[in-house]
Design a protein around this motif. Structure first.
Motif, PDB file in Angstrom:
ATOM      1  N   SER A  68      98.469  23.721  -4.912  1.00 49.22           N
ATOM      2  CA  SER A  68      99.298  22.680  -4.287  1.00 49.22           C
ATOM      3  C   SER A  68     100.124  21.937  -5.323  1.00 49.22           C
ATOM      4  N   ILE A  69      99.563  21.792  -6.544  1.00 47.37           N
ATOM      5  CA  ILE A  69     100.310  21.117  -7.619  1.00 47.37           C
ATOM      6  C   ILE A  69     101.454  22.014  -8.095  1.00 47.37           C
ATOM      7  N   SER A  70     101.139  23.299  -8.275  1.00 47.08           N
ATOM      8  CA  SER A  70     102.166  24.195  -8.810  1.00 47.08           C
ATOM      9  C   SER A  70     103.331  24.386  -7.836  1.00 47.08           C
ATOM     10  N   PHE A  71     103.059  24.300  -6.548  1.00 48.35           N
ATOM     11  CA  PHE A  71     104.120  24.474  -5.556  1.00 48.35           C
ATOM     12  C   PHE A  71     104.922  23.195  -5.338  1.00 48.35           C
ATOM     13  N   SER A  72     104.241  22.083  -5.522  1.00 47.92           N
ATOM     14  CA  SER A  72     104.851  20.806  -5.172  1.00 47.92           C
ATOM     15  C   SER A  72     106.013  20.479  -6.106  1.00 47.92           C
ATOM     16  N   SER A  73     107.146  20.155  -5.535  1.00 48.51           N
ATOM     17  CA  SER A  73     108.284  19.717  -6.354  1.00 48.51           C
ATOM     18  C   SER A  73     108.796  18.414  -5.771  1.00 48.51           C
ATOM     19  N   PRO A  74     108.534  17.313  -6.481  1.00 45.91           N
ATOM     20  CA  PRO A  74     108.941  16.025  -5.934  1.00 45.91           C
ATOM     21  C   PRO A  74     110.430  16.010  -5.591  1.00 45.91           C
ATOM     22  N   VAL A  75     110.705  15.647  -4.371  1.00 40.46           N
ATOM     23  CA  VAL A  75     112.109  15.637  -3.942  1.00 40.46           C
ATOM     24  C   VAL A  75     112.595  14.221  -3.644  1.00 40.46           C
ATOM     25  N   GLY A  76     111.639  13.290  -3.583  1.00 38.31           N
ATOM     26  CA  GLY A  76     112.015  11.917  -3.261  1.00 38.31           C
ATOM     27  C   GLY A  76     112.301  11.771  -1.781  1.00 38.31           C
TER      28      GLY A  76
ATOM     29  N   VAL B  59      99.716  27.290   3.978  1.00 43.13           N
ATOM     30  CA  VAL B  59     100.055  25.908   4.352  1.00 43.13           C
ATOM     31  C   VAL B  59     100.966  25.298   3.280  1.00 43.13           C
ATOM     32  N   ILE B  60     100.555  25.436   2.025  1.00 39.51           N
ATOM     33  CA  ILE B  60     101.319  24.864   0.896  1.00 39.51           C
ATOM     34  C   ILE B  60     102.730  25.453   0.864  1.00 39.51           C
ATOM     35  N   GLN B  61     102.798  26.776   1.002  1.00 39.29           N
ATOM     36  CA  GLN B  61     104.110  27.437   0.955  1.00 39.29           C
ATOM     37  C   GLN B  61     105.011  26.960   2.096  1.00 39.29           C
ATOM     38  N   SER B  62     104.443  26.923   3.298  1.00 43.56           N
ATOM     39  CA  SER B  62     105.258  26.532   4.461  1.00 43.56           C
ATOM     40  C   SER B  62     105.730  25.096   4.350  1.00 43.56           C
ATOM     41  N   VAL B  63     104.803  24.225   3.962  1.00 45.11           N
ATOM     42  CA  VAL B  63     105.140  22.803   3.871  1.00 45.11           C
ATOM     43  C   VAL B  63     106.227  22.578   2.817  1.00 45.11           C
ATOM     44  N   ASN B  64     106.069  23.230   1.659  1.00 41.28           N
ATOM     45  CA  ASN B  64     107.054  23.041   0.585  1.00 41.28           C
ATOM     46  C   ASN B  64     108.389  23.714   0.895  1.00 41.28           C
ATOM     47  N   ALA B  65     108.354  24.689   1.781  1.00 44.88           N
ATOM     48  CA  ALA B  65     109.605  25.345   2.165  1.00 44.88           C
ATOM     49  C   ALA B  65     110.278  24.594   3.312  1.00 44.88           C
ATOM     50  N   GLY B  66     109.692  23.473   3.710  1.00 41.06           N
ATOM     51  CA  GLY B  66     110.262  22.668   4.797  1.00 41.06           C
ATOM     52  C   GLY B  66     110.068  23.290   6.159  1.00 41.06           C
ATOM     53  N   LYS B  67     109.059  24.184   6.268  1.00 42.16           N
ATOM     54  CA  LYS B  67     108.861  24.885   7.539  1.00 42.16           C
ATOM     55  C   LYS B  67     107.826  24.220   8.437  1.00 42.16           C
TER      56      LYS B  67
END
Lengths: 78, 193
Positions: A68-76, B59-67
Motif C-alpha cells: 500500500s505504501i509503494s503504490f500510494s502516491s500523494p496527490v493532495g 484493492v490497492i491497485q484499484s483505489v490508486n487507479a481511481g477505480k
C-alpha cells in the motif's frame, strides 16, 4: 409453523432483515409460538457454534501494508 | 463512549490523498471478516493467506487507479474480489493435487484466547477444523451464501447482487445450508459447547 410465517421469514427475522410489517407480526406472535421460538433458538445455537474468527498472519498483513505504501502516491486533496 | 467511526469511503479518500494510516485502519477494520470468509471458503490456511494478499493488492491497485466508486460499500466490493479469487483457486485446486493443510497454522482469534489453557485451545482448534470441514461439504452455492452472510456479514440483498442471484434464491440456499449443517452436526456429534 404459522401459515403466514415461514422458516425463511424467521431466518430473515434472525438477521434483522425482514420487512417492518413482518417483524411486527413475528414480534407480536412470538411469545405464544413455541415452534418459532424453538426454530430461532436452534438458529442461534447453530450460528453460535459456527462463530469463529481467523486473522491473517502478521507477515501477510505487513506485505499488504508495504504494498500500500509503494503504490500510494500523494496527490493532495482537491 | 465510542468515537464516531470514520467511514470506509472517507478512509479510502484519505489514503488516496497520501494518508497511509487511513489504509492501515481500513485493513485492520476488515481483515478478520475477509480473511475468515476466505479461509472458510477455501478451507486451507496457506491458500487463504495468499488470496487475502491478492485481494488487498487488487484493492490497492484499484483505489490508486481511481477505480473505486463504491463509497461506503467497501466490504461488499472487497468480498466480491475475495469470492471471485477464492472460486478461481478452488477450481484450479480441483484440477491439481490437493494442497495439504498445515497442522499448526491456525491462529484463531477468539475472545479470551489468552485465558484459555493449551488443552482448551486444542479442543477449540479441533472443533473449528471439524466445523470448517462440514461447511466445506455443503454444496458450493450454499457454502457461499453461508460464508458471505455469516462470516463476511453481508446482507442477503448484498449477497444477491454479489452472486448475481435472486434474493429468494440466496435466502433459500441459506435455509438449506442451515438444515444440512444441522444434519451433519447430529451425525458427527461435534462437540460444540
Amino acid at each position: 409453523m404459522d401459515a403466514a410465517i415461514t422458516q425463511t421469514d424467521l431466518l430473515l427475522y434472525y438477521y434483522d432483515e425482514c420487512s417492518a410489517d413482518r417483524k411486527a407480526m413475528i414480534d407480536s406472535q412470538l411469545p405464544a409460538n413455541p415452534e418459532w421460538q424453538s426454530y430461532l433458538n436452534s438458529l442461534s445455537d447453530l450460528f453460535h457454534d459456527l462463530d469463529f474468527v481467523a486473522i491473517p498472519n502478521p507477515t501477510t498483513v505487513n506485505i499488504v501494508l508495504e504494498e500500500s505504501i509503494s503504490f500510494s502516491s500523494p496527490v493532495g486533496s482537491e | 463512549m465510542d468515537a464516531p467511526m470514520i467511514t470506509d469511503g472517507v478512509l479510502i479518500q484519505r489514503y488516496v490523498a497520501g494518508n497511509q494510516a487511513a489504509f492501515e485502519t481500513l485493513l485492520k477494520r476488515h481483515r478478520a471478516r475477509i480473511f475468515t470468509s476466505i479461509y472458510v471458503l477455501v478451507n486451507d490456511r496457506y491458500l487463504a493467506e495468499d488470496i487475502f494478499q491478492e485481494v488487498f493488492i487488487k484493492v490497492i491497485q484499484s483505489v490508486n487507479a481511481g477505480k473505486y466508486s463504491h463509497e461506503d460499500k467497501f466490504l461488499p466490493w472487497a468480498m466480491r474480489i475475495a469470492r471471485n479469487l477464492s472460486i478461481d483457486h478452488i477450481r484450479q485446486r480441483k484440477r491439481m493435487p490437493m494442497i495439504t493443510d498445515s497442522e499448526g497454522g491456525d491462529i484463531f482469534d477468539n475472545i479470551g484466547l489468552f485465558e484459555k489453557s493449551p488443552e482448551q485451545l486444542r479442543i477449540e482448534k479441533d472443533k473449528n477444523a471439524q466445523l470448517r470441514a462440514m461447511i466445506w461439504k455443503l454444496p458450493e452455492e450454499q457454502r457461499e451464501v453461508l460464508v458471505l452472510r455469516h462470516y463476511a456479514d453481508l446482507s442477503f440483498k448484498e449477497i444477491a447482487v454479489l452472486t448475481e442471484s435472486n434474493l429468494n434464491t440466496c435466502i433459500g440456499r441459506m435455509h438449506y445450508a442451515v438444515l444440512n449443517l444441522r444434519k451433519m452436526m447430529q451425525k458427527n456429534t461435534v462437540v460444540v459447547k
